[in-house]
Design an enzyme around this catalytic site. Structure first.
Site, short mmCIF file in Angstrom:
data_model
loop_
_atom_site.label_atom_id
_atom_site.label_comp_id
_atom_site.label_asym_id
_atom_site.label_seq_id
_atom_site.Cartn_x
_atom_site.Cartn_y
_atom_site.Cartn_z
N ASN A 61 0.84 -1.20 0.00
CA ASN A 61 0.00 0.00 0.00
C ASN A 61 0.87 1.25 0.00
OD1 ASN A 61 0.51 -1.00 2.66
ND2 ASN A 61 -1.09 0.30 3.51
N GLU A 63 0.46 5.24 0.55
CA GLU A 63 -0.45 6.28 1.04
C GLU A 63 -0.02 7.67 0.59
OE1 GLU A 63 -1.00 5.55 5.25
OE2 GLU A 63 -2.12 3.71 4.82
N CYS A 72 -4.26 0.85 -2.49
CA CYS A 72 -4.09 -0.43 -1.79
C CYS A 72 -3.02 -1.29 -2.48
CB CYS A 72 -5.39 -1.22 -1.82
SG CYS A 72 -6.72 -0.54 -0.84
N GLU A 74 -3.08 -4.44 -3.23
CA GLU A 74 -3.59 -5.36 -4.27
C GLU A 74 -3.67 -4.67 -5.62
OE1 GLU A 74 -4.82 -4.75 -1.31
OE2 GLU A 74 -5.61 -6.55 -0.34
N CYS A 111 -10.10 -5.32 0.22
CA CYS A 111 -11.27 -4.44 0.34
C CYS A 111 -12.16 -4.58 -0.90
CB CYS A 111 -10.83 -2.98 0.53
SG CYS A 111 -10.25 -2.19 -0.98
N CYS A 114 -10.69 -3.35 -4.22
CA CYS A 114 -9.67 -4.25 -4.76
C CYS A 114 -10.31 -5.51 -5.33
CB CYS A 114 -8.65 -4.61 -3.68
SG CYS A 114 -7.54 -3.23 -3.32
N1 THU Z 1 -5.35 -1.42 2.32
C1 THU Z 1 -4.81 -2.23 1.36
O1 THU Z 1 -3.67 -2.05 0.93
N2 THU Z 1 -5.59 -3.24 0.90
C2 THU Z 1 -6.84 -3.50 1.30
O2 THU Z 1 -7.50 -4.36 0.74
C3 THU Z 1 -7.41 -2.78 2.42
C4 THU Z 1 -6.67 -1.58 2.85
C5 THU Z 1 -4.54 -0.29 2.79
C6 THU Z 1 -5.06 1.06 2.38
C7 THU Z 1 -4.49 1.94 3.45
O3 THU Z 1 -3.17 2.31 3.09
C8 THU Z 1 -4.42 1.04 4.68
O4 THU Z 1 -4.51 -0.29 4.20
C9 THU Z 1 -5.52 1.29 5.70
O5 THU Z 1 -6.77 1.23 5.11
#
Ligand code: THU
Length: 159
Positions: A61, A63, A72, A74, A111, A114
């Site tokens: 991930n 940010e 994310c 994925e 999520c 994704c």
């Molecule tokens: N996140 C992912 O990388 N994948 C997911 O399927 C759920 C959330 C990340 C996004 C963000 O950087 C952190 O997790 C908190 O939501």
């Protein structure tokens, strides 16, 4: 009144029950997670995505101070694979996720956004993508296809 029942079967595995290939992907997912850029949520996610040409794409991930601009793990992995290996098929995705300050034992599923993004590629290539997900340690959930974790998927056939 009529009802429909939606059923999904996932397999719960321990590390010992993984194949050699899956164990390798797990370690690559751990490595990917260590490269996450998550200064805001401090929740790190790592993905290792195996392609049918043998390449393993890692994603984590990423940010951003403007929160919605982050992405994310994925989607970082599948979009990288789609952009760089457009004719390769995605075979297996291994996901590991945990807060930075503790080792989550609970499997963390991708999520909704994704899942939708992965569904697009499963549809495009017409072979299922196996999805394995875990916390930082502990049980691993394995789904034989993205469809199991996104029933009633919206796809190009609805357009
Ligand atoms: N996140 C992912 O990388 N994948 C997911 O399927 C759920 C959330 C990340 C996004 C963000 O950087 C952190 O997790 C908190 O939501």
């Amino acid at each position: 009144m009529k009802q429909i029942i939606i059923q999904s079967i996932l397999t719960i595995l321990s590390e010992k029950e993984l194949s050699i290939q899956e164990k390798d992907l797990m370690h690559q997912a751990f490595e990917a997670r260590s490269k996450a850029y998550a200064p805001y949520s401090k929740f790190t996610v790592g993905v290792a995505l195996l392609l049918d040409n043998g390449v393993v794409v890692q994603g984590s991930n990423q940010e951003n101070a403007a929160y919605p601009s982050g992405l994310c793990a994925e989607r970082v992995a599948i979009y990288y694979a789609g952009a760089n290996y457009p004719s390769a098929k995605m075979v297996q995705m291994f996901i590991t996720a945990s807060p930075q300050d503790r080792n989550l034992q609970e499997p963390i599923p991708p999520c909704g956004s994704c899942r939708q993004a992965i569904a697009e590629y499963e549809m495009k290539q017409d072979i299922p993508i196996e999805i394995l997900f875990m916390g930082a340690e502990g049980p691993i959930y394995k789904s034989d296809s993205l469809k199991n974790i996104l029933p009633l998927v919206f796809d190009k056939n609805h357009l």
